[in-house]
Motif scaffolding. Structure first.
Motif, PDB file in Angstrom:
ATOM      1  N   TYR A  43       0.921  -1.342  -0.133  1.00  0.00           N
ATOM      2  CA  TYR A  43      -0.197   0.053  -0.083  1.00  0.00           C
ATOM      3  C   TYR A  43       0.887   1.101   0.203  1.00  0.00           C
ATOM      4  CZ  TYR A  43       0.937   0.300   5.029  1.00  0.00           C
ATOM      5  OH  TYR A  43       1.532   0.402   6.279  1.00  0.00           O
ATOM      6  N   LYS A  44       0.257   2.367  -0.360  1.00  0.00           N
ATOM      7  CA  LYS A  44       1.040   3.643  -0.544  1.00  0.00           C
ATOM      8  C   LYS A  44       0.084   4.737  -0.079  1.00  0.00           C
ATOM      9  CE  LYS A  44       4.171   3.858  -3.831  1.00  0.00           C
ATOM     10  NZ  LYS A  44       4.676   4.131  -5.116  1.00  0.00           N
ATOM     11  N   ILE A  45       0.302   5.592   0.410  1.00  0.00           N
ATOM     12  CA  ILE A  45      -0.424   6.858   0.877  1.00  0.00           C
ATOM     13  C   ILE A  45       0.165   8.044   0.489  1.00  0.00           C
ATOM     14  CG2 ILE A  45      -1.521   8.181   2.785  1.00  0.00           C
ATOM     15  CD1 ILE A  45      -1.381   5.557   4.581  1.00  0.00           C
ATOM     16  N   TYR A  57      -6.873 -20.787   0.385  1.00  0.00           N
ATOM     17  CA  TYR A  57      -7.121 -19.683  -0.411  1.00  0.00           C
ATOM     18  C   TYR A  57      -6.395 -20.013  -1.538  1.00  0.00           C
ATOM     19  CZ  TYR A  57      -9.399 -17.743   3.602  1.00  0.00           C
ATOM     20  OH  TYR A  57     -10.403 -17.474   4.715  1.00  0.00           O
ATOM     21  N   ILE A  58      -6.840 -20.023  -2.960  1.00  0.00           N
ATOM     22  CA  ILE A  58      -6.254 -19.824  -4.239  1.00  0.00           C
ATOM     23  C   ILE A  58      -6.433 -18.567  -4.760  1.00  0.00           C
ATOM     24  CG2 ILE A  58      -5.846 -21.068  -6.244  1.00  0.00           C
ATOM     25  CD1 ILE A  58      -5.207 -22.844  -3.928  1.00  0.00           C
ATOM     26  N   TRP A  59      -5.194 -18.049  -4.939  1.00  0.00           N
ATOM     27  CA  TRP A  59      -5.466 -16.534  -5.481  1.00  0.00           C
ATOM     28  C   TRP A  59      -5.307 -16.250  -6.917  1.00  0.00           C
ATOM     29  CZ3 TRP A  59      -7.068 -13.451  -1.673  1.00  0.00           C
ATOM     30  CH2 TRP A  59      -6.860 -13.823  -0.236  1.00  0.00           C
ATOM     31  N   GLY A  60      -5.897 -15.336  -7.460  1.00  0.00           N
ATOM     32  CA  GLY A  60      -5.974 -14.925  -8.917  1.00  0.00           C
ATOM     33  C   GLY A  60      -4.949 -13.782  -9.286  1.00  0.00           C
ATOM     34  N   SER A  61      -5.616 -12.894 -10.062  1.00  0.00           N
ATOM     35  CA  SER A  61      -5.023 -11.974 -10.965  1.00  0.00           C
ATOM     36  C   SER A  61      -4.513 -10.896  -9.958  1.00  0.00           C
ATOM     37  CB  SER A  61      -5.789 -11.455 -11.806  1.00  0.00           C
ATOM     38  OG  SER A  61      -6.004 -12.452 -12.971  1.00  0.00           O
ATOM     39  N   GLU A  62      -3.456 -10.019 -10.278  1.00  0.00           N
ATOM     40  CA  GLU A  62      -3.087  -9.051  -9.328  1.00  0.00           C
ATOM     41  C   GLU A  62      -3.592  -7.480  -9.810  1.00  0.00           C
ATOM     42  OE1 GLU A  62       1.151  -7.063  -8.135  1.00  0.00           O
ATOM     43  OE2 GLU A  62       0.962  -9.321  -8.156  1.00  0.00           O
ATOM     44  N   TYR A  63      -3.967  -6.636  -8.839  1.00  0.00           N
ATOM     45  CA  TYR A  63      -4.631  -5.457  -9.180  1.00  0.00           C
ATOM     46  C   TYR A  63      -4.229  -4.257  -8.370  1.00  0.00           C
ATOM     47  CZ  TYR A  63      -7.779  -8.070 -12.159  1.00  0.00           C
ATOM     48  OH  TYR A  63      -8.503  -9.187 -13.162  1.00  0.00           O
ATOM     49  N   TYR A  64      -4.573  -2.945  -8.728  1.00  0.00           N
ATOM     50  CA  TYR A  64      -4.450  -2.098  -7.680  1.00  0.00           C
ATOM     51  C   TYR A  64      -5.721  -1.256  -7.763  1.00  0.00           C
ATOM     52  CZ  TYR A  64      -3.139   1.379 -11.494  1.00  0.00           C
ATOM     53  OH  TYR A  64      -3.438   2.136 -12.523  1.00  0.00           O
ATOM     54  N   SER A  65      -5.846  -0.330  -6.693  1.00  0.00           N
ATOM     55  CA  SER A  65      -7.101   0.415  -6.531  1.00  0.00           C
ATOM     56  C   SER A  65      -6.703   1.647  -5.584  1.00  0.00           C
ATOM     57  CB  SER A  65      -8.188  -0.276  -5.841  1.00  0.00           C
ATOM     58  OG  SER A  65      -8.548  -1.536  -6.600  1.00  0.00           O
ATOM     59  N   PHE A  66      -7.452   2.784  -5.812  1.00  0.00           N
ATOM     60  CA  PHE A  66      -7.426   3.892  -4.880  1.00  0.00           C
ATOM     61  C   PHE A  66      -8.796   4.180  -4.165  1.00  0.00           C
ATOM     62  CE2 PHE A  66      -4.791   4.911  -8.609  1.00  0.00           C
ATOM     63  CZ  PHE A  66      -3.503   5.285  -8.015  1.00  0.00           C
ATOM     64  N   SER A  67      -8.445   4.575  -2.922  1.00  0.00           N
ATOM     65  CA  SER A  67      -9.361   4.879  -1.999  1.00  0.00           C
ATOM     66  C   SER A  67      -9.093   6.254  -1.195  1.00  0.00           C
ATOM     67  CB  SER A  67      -9.983   3.924  -1.199  1.00  0.00           C
ATOM     68  OG  SER A  67     -10.811   4.417  -0.131  1.00  0.00           O
ATOM     69  N   GLY A  68     -10.093   6.801  -1.009  1.00  0.00           N
ATOM     70  CA  GLY A  68     -10.058   8.444  -0.105  1.00  0.00           C
ATOM     71  C   GLY A  68     -10.712   7.942   1.274  1.00  0.00           C
ATOM     72  N   SER A  69     -10.809   6.934   1.512  1.00  0.00           N
ATOM     73  CA  SER A  69     -11.526   6.429   2.860  1.00  0.00           C
ATOM     74  C   SER A  69     -10.562   6.926   4.035  1.00  0.00           C
ATOM     75  CB  SER A  69     -11.781   4.894   2.993  1.00  0.00           C
ATOM     76  OG  SER A  69     -12.035   4.669   4.182  1.00  0.00           O
ATOM     77  N   GLN A  71      -6.090   3.201   9.272  1.00  0.00           N
ATOM     78  CA  GLN A  71      -5.687   1.990   9.732  1.00  0.00           C
ATOM     79  C   GLN A  71      -4.241   1.556   9.214  1.00  0.00           C
ATOM     80  OE1 GLN A  71      -9.256   0.086   7.934  1.00  0.00           O
ATOM     81  NE2 GLN A  71      -9.268  -1.249   9.965  1.00  0.00           N
ATOM     82  N   ALA A  72      -4.117   2.012   8.069  1.00  0.00           N
ATOM     83  CA  ALA A  72      -2.609   1.628   7.467  1.00  0.00           C
ATOM     84  C   ALA A  72      -1.494   2.499   8.190  1.00  0.00           C
ATOM     85  CB  ALA A  72      -2.733   2.016   5.895  1.00  0.00           C
ATOM     86  N   THR A  96      -1.721   3.461  11.431  1.00  0.00           N
ATOM     87  CA  THR A  96      -1.397   3.103  12.779  1.00  0.00           C
ATOM     88  C   THR A  96      -1.807   1.496  13.398  1.00  0.00           C
ATOM     89  OG1 THR A  96      -3.902   3.590  13.299  1.00  0.00           O
ATOM     90  CG2 THR A  96      -2.315   5.461  13.715  1.00  0.00           C
ATOM     91  N   ASP A  97      -2.682   0.922  12.691  1.00  0.00           N
ATOM     92  CA  ASP A  97      -2.956  -0.234  12.915  1.00  0.00           C
ATOM     93  C   ASP A  97      -2.068  -1.289  12.380  1.00  0.00           C
ATOM     94  OD1 ASP A  97      -5.037   0.940  14.419  1.00  0.00           O
ATOM     95  OD2 ASP A  97      -6.527   0.407  13.109  1.00  0.00           O
ATOM     96  N   PHE A  98      -1.462  -1.427  11.408  1.00  0.00           N
ATOM     97  CA  PHE A  98      -0.559  -2.256  10.642  1.00  0.00           C
ATOM     98  C   PHE A  98       0.419  -1.672  10.013  1.00  0.00           C
ATOM     99  CE2 PHE A  98      -4.125  -1.888   7.596  1.00  0.00           C
ATOM    100  CZ  PHE A  98      -3.401  -1.857   6.613  1.00  0.00           C
ATOM    101  N   SER A  99       1.361  -2.437   9.602  1.00  0.00           N
ATOM    102  CA  SER A  99       2.477  -2.015   8.881  1.00  0.00           C
ATOM    103  C   SER A  99       2.825  -2.755   7.473  1.00  0.00           C
ATOM    104  CB  SER A  99       3.772  -1.613   9.605  1.00  0.00           C
ATOM    105  OG  SER A  99       4.293  -3.045   9.882  1.00  0.00           O
TER     106      SER A  99
END
Length: 515
Positions: free
Chosen positions: A426-428, A466-478, A484-485, A487-490
């Motif tokens: 992730y990237k902020i 879990y069998i994982w499929g394709s790789e993607y990226y998304s943006f959110s302004g939440s 959370q990103a 303070t809660d995890f790294s």
């Protein structure tokens, strides 16, 4: 909303009237009547300013133009002076009036035309749980503009505006037309939207029946009766078997929740709901309100599933998973192309002559139709260059791997296993588009992830594989996801399976959260 005054001191300025003329005459300078007005522009504008300031303005007699495509209409025409003085008033009071409208009330509002309405309806049908939007009703007023009642229109304006000079000016325009509001006049557009503004707010709150015990008891009984009388499927029978108390609680819940999927385009009202009996009751209440309080007549209506023919509005037909072009619009495009081909026009000339119809069709799922008509779907060179300049936020990823965040969000009542992702990175950073009120960029989070392909359950093992499929990226302004990103995890905790869920706070505002 409190009434507001003091518009006239901003209206009656030379600068405002110059802006009004520029706004009205934009791309119309080749017209003879505007050229005549421009010959003595400064004196004409000062004359209009004085007339408004003195309250002596009288609207010119209307001229009429009759059109018959797609249905008969009478368009009203005025002289440039009338349009300019109406523009001058609109520039100052229109933004205030628009701020009181429901956000899904489209048409006659700057920036909220046909394609804005198409966008919000598609979003409702594509991303909301299909259960919530299974049934719909479409209410359409009979000759809406002609049946707007002058005293009621004036009363609605008086509730918003307390500037006597502006009110007198607006009342004169309303009374200058014998019945209703004239089509083709700028001020008529905003007034027509304002006429149903109170209805919008009452409708989304289910006309306040949950606040009145007697009304609640009556409509609750009606709901139970209608559920019994209209039971047709095994699913409906199973619902009835849970008893009257269950149905009463369900009706109370629907009434308190309000209408989540309500939208209006001018006089065309679309309401979607999961329960057919409840939607019929809302439709009856809506027609009662429109008839009694707005003195309008509603054309024929019917509650039916979206999949049974779709929602036909604004030239398109909406379904949960696709958008069609209305039949007559498709036929018009095909006939025009066929005629031009018969006359020997080249492929390029046909595309230029049919550009408006092709542009309208391209907003729907019409790729196969356009291929059959031999119309190129290639992107313009400028768009190709722009896309090549775009960069993915993570090294080694392509722009084509982008997904909308709404596509992976797990909504209420959805199965989490189907929306599971494996968060890789992730990237902020600062958003390129979204701005704060002070003009500074808002923060956004970019996430890199795998989507779930399938889940395997082995005998003797509690945890699934879990069998994982394709790789993607998304943006959110939440803001919640960003907090959370931070303070809660790294990044040391990644990769890790997670689900982005949609929640609603106490103020009924939606937000996204890693779970």
């Amino acid at each position: 909303m409190k009434r507001k005054g003091y518009f006239s001191k901003h209206i009656a300025t030379k600068k405002n009237f110059e802006d009004a003329f520029n706004g009205y005459a934009d791309q119309k300078h080749s017209r003879k009547d505007i050229q005549e007005f421009e010959k003595d522009l400064e004196d004409n504008l000062l004359s209009l300013l004085r007339a408004y300031d003195a309250g002596t303005w009288q609207t010119s007699p209307y001229e009429y133009k009759f059109i018959d495509n797609p249905k008969p209409r009478k368009i009203s025409k005025l002289k440039p002076a009338d349009h300019v003085i109406q523009w001058a008033a609109s520039l100052q009071y229109e933004p205030y009036m628009i701020s009181s409208l429901y956000w899904k009330s489209c048409s006659c509002v700057p920036g909220k035309g046909t394609h804005y309405f198409v966008k919000i309806e598609k979003k409702d049908l594509y991303y909301a749980p299909q259960k919530e939007t299974y049934y719909f009703v479409q209410l359409d007023m009979h000759h809406y503009f002609l049946h707007i009642y002058h005293p009621l229109m004036k009363e609605k304006l008086e509730r918003k505006i307390k500037d006597p000079k502006l009110l007198s000016f607006l009342f004169e325009i309303i009374d200058s037309f014998l019945q209703g509001l004239p089509l083709g006049i700028k001020i008529s557009q905003l007034n027509a939207n304002m006429y149903l503004s109170a209805f919008d707010w009452k409708a989304i709150k289910c006309f306040g029946i949950s606040e009145d015990t007697d009304k609640m008891n009556y409509w609750r009984d009606r709901y139970v009766t209608d559920k019994l009388l209209t039971c047709r499927t095994g699913e409906q029978a199973a619902e009835l078997s849970r008893g009257v108390q269950f149905l009463n609680r369900q009706f109370d819940r629907f009434a308190k929740q309000g209408l989540k999927h309500y939208a209006r385009f001018a006089d065309n009202i679309i309401i979607m709901h999961q329960d057919k009996a409840f939607l019929r009751i809302i439709s009856e209440l809506a027609i009662m309100y429109l008839t009694r309080d707005c003195l309008l007549t509603v054309n024929g209506w019917n509650v039916r599933p979206v999949h049974a023919g779709g929602i036909d509005v604004c030239g398109y037909v909406f379904f949960h998973d696709h958008l069609r072009l209305r039949k007559r619009n498709k036929q018009s495009l095909c006939r025009q192309v066929a005629k031009l081909k018969k006359k020997g026009y080249s492929k390029r000339d046909i595309q230029l002559k049919c550009a408006s119809r092709i542009g309208f069709a391209m907003h729907a799922d019409t790729r196969n139709l356009l291929k059959k008509l031999d119309i190129d779907m290639e992107k313009r060179l400028g768009k190709v260059i722009t896309n090549r300049r775009k960069k993915a936020p993570f090294e080694g990823m392509a722009v084509e791997q982008k997904k909308l965040i709404e596509e992976i969000v797990c909504l209420k009542d959805e199965d989490e296993e189907k929306k599971l992702i494996r968060l890789l990175d992730y990237k902020i950073d600062d958003s390129i588009i979204e701005k704060n009120e002070d003009g500074s960029p808002k923060q956004r989070i970019a996430i890199r992830y795998n989507v779930i392909d399938h889940v395997e359950h082995q005998e003797g093992e509690e945890d699934p594989i879990y069998i994982w499929g394709s790789e993607y990226y998304s943006f959110s302004g939440s803001k919640v996801m960003i907090d959370q990103a931070e303070t809660d995890f790294s990044k040391k905790d990644l990769p890790s399976p997670t689900v982005i869920r949609e929640f609603t706070n106490k103020q009924k505002k939606k937000f996204y959260k890693f779970t």
